[in-house]
Design a protein around this motif. Sequence first.
Motif, PDB file in Angstrom:
ATOM      1  N   ASP A 151      -9.677   7.289  -0.253  1.00  0.00           N
ATOM      2  CA  ASP A 151      -8.658   6.430  -0.850  1.00  0.00           C
ATOM      3  C   ASP A 151      -7.857   5.679   0.211  1.00  0.00           C
ATOM      4  O   ASP A 151      -6.895   5.001  -0.102  1.00  0.00           O
ATOM      5  CB  ASP A 151      -7.700   7.275  -1.711  1.00  0.00           C
ATOM      6  N   GLY A 152      -8.265   5.812   1.486  1.00  0.00           N
ATOM      7  CA  GLY A 152      -7.512   5.174   2.560  1.00  0.00           C
ATOM      8  C   GLY A 152      -7.777   3.681   2.641  1.00  0.00           C
ATOM      9  O   GLY A 152      -8.807   3.182   2.191  1.00  0.00           O
ATOM     10  N   VAL A 153      -6.835   2.972   3.220  1.00  0.00           N
ATOM     11  CA  VAL A 153      -6.935   1.533   3.349  1.00  0.00           C
ATOM     12  C   VAL A 153      -6.847   1.173   4.833  1.00  0.00           C
ATOM     13  O   VAL A 153      -6.024   1.721   5.563  1.00  0.00           O
ATOM     14  CB  VAL A 153      -5.838   0.809   2.540  1.00  0.00           C
ATOM     15  N   LEU A 154      -7.709   0.289   5.262  1.00  0.00           N
ATOM     16  CA  LEU A 154      -7.696  -0.204   6.638  1.00  0.00           C
ATOM     17  C   LEU A 154      -7.106  -1.601   6.632  1.00  0.00           C
ATOM     18  O   LEU A 154      -7.659  -2.521   6.023  1.00  0.00           O
ATOM     19  CB  LEU A 154      -9.117  -0.231   7.215  1.00  0.00           C
ATOM     20  N   LEU A 213     -10.047   6.038  10.923  1.00  0.00           N
ATOM     21  CA  LEU A 213      -9.403   6.204   9.620  1.00  0.00           C
ATOM     22  C   LEU A 213      -9.846   7.505   8.972  1.00  0.00           C
ATOM     23  O   LEU A 213      -9.018   8.267   8.449  1.00  0.00           O
ATOM     24  CB  LEU A 213      -9.747   5.018   8.729  1.00  0.00           C
ATOM     25  N   ALA A 241       0.829  -1.207   0.000  1.00  0.00           N
ATOM     26  CA  ALA A 241       0.000   0.000   0.000  1.00  0.00           C
ATOM     27  C   ALA A 241       0.863   1.258   0.000  1.00  0.00           C
ATOM     28  O   ALA A 241       0.586   2.218  -0.735  1.00  0.00           O
ATOM     29  CB  ALA A 241      -0.922  -0.001   1.219  1.00  0.00           C
ATOM     30  N   ARG A 248      -0.588   4.870  -1.131  1.00  0.00           N
ATOM     31  CA  ARG A 248      -1.850   4.936  -0.407  1.00  0.00           C
ATOM     32  C   ARG A 248      -1.605   5.160   1.090  1.00  0.00           C
ATOM     33  O   ARG A 248      -0.623   4.691   1.672  1.00  0.00           O
ATOM     34  CB  ARG A 248      -2.644   3.647  -0.615  1.00  0.00           C
ATOM     35  N   SER A 249      -2.523   5.888   1.704  1.00  0.00           N
ATOM     36  CA  SER A 249      -2.507   6.118   3.147  1.00  0.00           C
ATOM     37  C   SER A 249      -3.450   5.138   3.823  1.00  0.00           C
ATOM     38  O   SER A 249      -4.298   4.525   3.167  1.00  0.00           O
ATOM     39  CB  SER A 249      -2.934   7.550   3.464  1.00  0.00           C
ATOM     40  N   GLY A 250      -3.328   5.020   5.150  1.00  0.00           N
ATOM     41  CA  GLY A 250      -4.226   4.091   5.811  1.00  0.00           C
ATOM     42  C   GLY A 250      -4.023   4.001   7.305  1.00  0.00           C
ATOM     43  O   GLY A 250      -3.258   4.762   7.912  1.00  0.00           O
ATOM     44  N   TRP A 303      -0.009   7.322   7.709  1.00  0.00           N
ATOM     45  CA  TRP A 303      -0.419   6.037   8.283  1.00  0.00           C
ATOM     46  C   TRP A 303      -0.573   6.177   9.791  1.00  0.00           C
ATOM     47  O   TRP A 303       0.253   6.790  10.462  1.00  0.00           O
ATOM     48  CB  TRP A 303       0.606   4.933   7.970  1.00  0.00           C
ATOM     49  N   ASP A 323     -13.433   2.669  11.459  1.00  0.00           N
ATOM     50  CA  ASP A 323     -13.758   3.459  10.271  1.00  0.00           C
ATOM     51  C   ASP A 323     -13.697   4.955  10.588  1.00  0.00           C
ATOM     52  O   ASP A 323     -13.183   5.746   9.784  1.00  0.00           O
ATOM     53  CB  ASP A 323     -15.152   3.080   9.751  1.00  0.00           C
ATOM     54  N   CYS A 354       1.806  10.783   2.189  1.00  0.00           N
ATOM     55  CA  CYS A 354       1.313   9.491   2.650  1.00  0.00           C
ATOM     56  C   CYS A 354       1.201   9.549   4.181  1.00  0.00           C
ATOM     57  O   CYS A 354       2.132   9.990   4.861  1.00  0.00           O
ATOM     58  CB  CYS A 354       2.285   8.394   2.227  1.00  0.00           C
TER      59      CYS A 354
END
Length: 877
Positions: free
Chosen positions: A232-235, A222, A45, A50-52, A209, A219, A207
């Motif tokens: 566009d964030g990823v968990l 995040l 990621a 990607r951020s997350g 995190w 959720d 980025c």
Amino acid sequence: MTARVRPDAPKAAARGVALSAPAPHAWFAERGWRPAAFQREVWAAIAAGRSGLLHADTGAGKTYAVWLGALMAFADAGAAPLPARAGAARAQPLRVLWLTPMRALAADTLQALQAPLAALAPDWRVGSRTGDTGSSERAAQARRLPSGLVTTPESLSLLLARADAPRELASVRLVVVDEWHEMLGNKRGVQVQLALARLRTWVPDLCVWGLSATLGNLDEALATLLGDNAGDGVLVRGPREKALRIDTLLPARPERFPWAGHLGKRMVPQVAEEIEHSGTTLVFTNTRSQAELWYQALLDLRPDWAGLIALHHGSLDRAVRAWVEAGLRAGTLKAVVCTSSLDLGVDFLPVERVLQIGSAKGVARLLQRAGRSGHAPGRASRITLVPTHSLELIEAAAVRDAVSSGQVEARPPPDKPLDVLVQHLVTVALGGGFRPEALYDEVRSTCSYRELTPAEWQWCLEFVRQGGPSLTAYPEYRRVLADDAGVWRVPDARLARRHRMNIGTIVSDASMTVRYWQRGGQGGALGTVEEGFIARLAPGDVFLFAGRPLELVRVEQMTAYVRRAGAGRPAVPRWNGGRMPLSSELADAFVARLTRAAQGELDVPEMQAAAPLLAVQAAWSALPVTGTLLIETLRTREGWHAYLYPFAGRLAHMGLASLLAWRIGRRQPATFSLAVNDYGLELLSATPVDWRAVFAEGLLDESAVLEDALASLNAGELRLRRFREIARIAGLVVQGPPHARQSSRQLQASASLFFRVFEQYDRANLLLSQAEREVLSQELDVARLRQTLVRMQAARQVWIELKHVSPFAFALMVERFREKLSTEKLGDRVARMLAQLEAAAGGERGAAEPTDVVFALGDTPARKRAGRGPRRPRRRS
């Protein structure tokens, strides 16, 4: 095979300097590790830009999941490396900002980040910048920041306040927010949100995190971390496979009539035995004063442990804390008695076991502390609960149930704290200046200020420009002015220095340094203690601090000079911040356990140990169970008592007790004494009250809870107390430089003056309305109070007219006595009451009439107030 390279770094890829993917695997293999699936997911990621948010067990490997991903993705990004100093290896500019919530974590985090650099990124340098950073290192960082910087939210804000901040921070590619759960729900988290929004303005593809181990609202966490970029964030969720053992140290003879306040010191011998037969152990307490007492009690029992056990809390001197932390890392300490100062992220591999003295009051806190043991992938964590009274036996069973079912508390972010925004405006004005229109859009990109209205924004601008309508005539409040180009900047170097000294959102009472008295000079520093505590002492008084009895010699310029004391009864320092109400999740699990007990199910050792208490409660009253509201009434020499058990936590019960007393007082003349704990509340009237009748008259109606809650308490004083903190954060009052700190009395007087001025001349001041909102949400917990009233209305009321003080009621009665009696008198009274109650319950000390228990020991009844109107209830809680 090469790692995926960021799309914005094609030139770096063409140069062939990207790290090969097998490199981290080889580094892991050298240490006998294998990358986990969630670590590889984070690496991919980050490589994709990607951020997350990474949520995984404590000790699962979150740090290297993000850090190795950063090295693979960004070690080659951007400009060519520059020399750090003459003759030194060439070092990359600042690439990664690593935010930690505590200074104590910085050194540990720094060590972890340094470990792979020689093998994976030899041209990177890492450093730390916190309040503990020395002047020489700060000077070096002023010339050139390291490739990776471990810092705190406050120190990051100081970096943002530098005039060259846009240039110095433009090279940042990644921001890591460690222990995000610790900051998400408070103003420090808001400070982080604003800082990230500022950095994104300079680095659009930044980025970000977050790392967390204990969160119930992932959720929302995040979304709060990423703001407008959350889409566009990823968990990433790590496996919940870490072995966790939660057990309880059962008392030899569980009490049938529990009471809080004695700190559970009768458990000291059993705790010492557990420490004796365990490896390195952390003994967690909930308050600093409790830590001091437990450390001293263990040393009194085992004087041979001197030098093998230690004390750690936030008021101790940095050198003392560093010595303790070094001993934990090296495994030379057998045990450390500590507070939340060691809750977070510090990696002490030798720690095999955690003991929790008393209830942790929440599932997340318990999991966090448990993770301090077995802090490595594949190792089991163990936490042993040490109940300080019998009700905590039930809590111990309940918290294990809550952990098993995944009931972890949520931490919602604050909504539009304008004091933090005002501070940020001045910070940004120092860090290169701002144009209001662009900054408004930037601020509204954050979660906490998404609903900020143009009118509120304009008020904030006017407040930093001239202090609002009531402070226009005072130059020191003209902190930010627009220049000829329309850029808002701080016009005065003196105002700039004052603001930098005031940056931050942590507000506490003024502290005094504690030093040994030494003729002709200063002795060694022991730490800090609240000024209000020292102010109550006279020279010659003895108090307990840093694990030893100390005699106060003199007080001079915010320093308390002491010497080692001989025999004498110590007074214990009291720090603020020790109030931790029972969480909703744990309260629900507690009632569920009582419900199962009422059905005869005592299937775990803790409930079996609590069986004598439960048997007396059931025989003399009833067990509070799901769907019911237990109301106990009692007539004694003191007056008419009502005991209610909503299980909503101490804060909600405090507001509820005051509200109910206020509503009853409007119906009939009455004066009430109140007591609360996490399980229930007591109402005591010196004049007759027909409890069933008043409860039948809409006493639990939630429709006017806000108005009645404010009317039932000294809302003006509560607002003033909250305003004092807001005024400090907003920059209205300043503590001054370290060598000339204002006392807490001076700060309070200044804030109170502003409060009165605004109340009289500027009623539309938004900081006043913020103070009221914070009173409702934090002091009174109105949302939980309203939910509790709704639940109480829906519940089936179970009325019990007591002949004896029930076990649950006894705990509340002692809470009320504590406010009126010294420790010695309280202990004497409790001992007499216990003897009589035990006898009435079939103990070994003979029989007693149930009314003797309170009649013989009750206070003089309050004077009747017949014929007078409603009066604000006296609150004792």
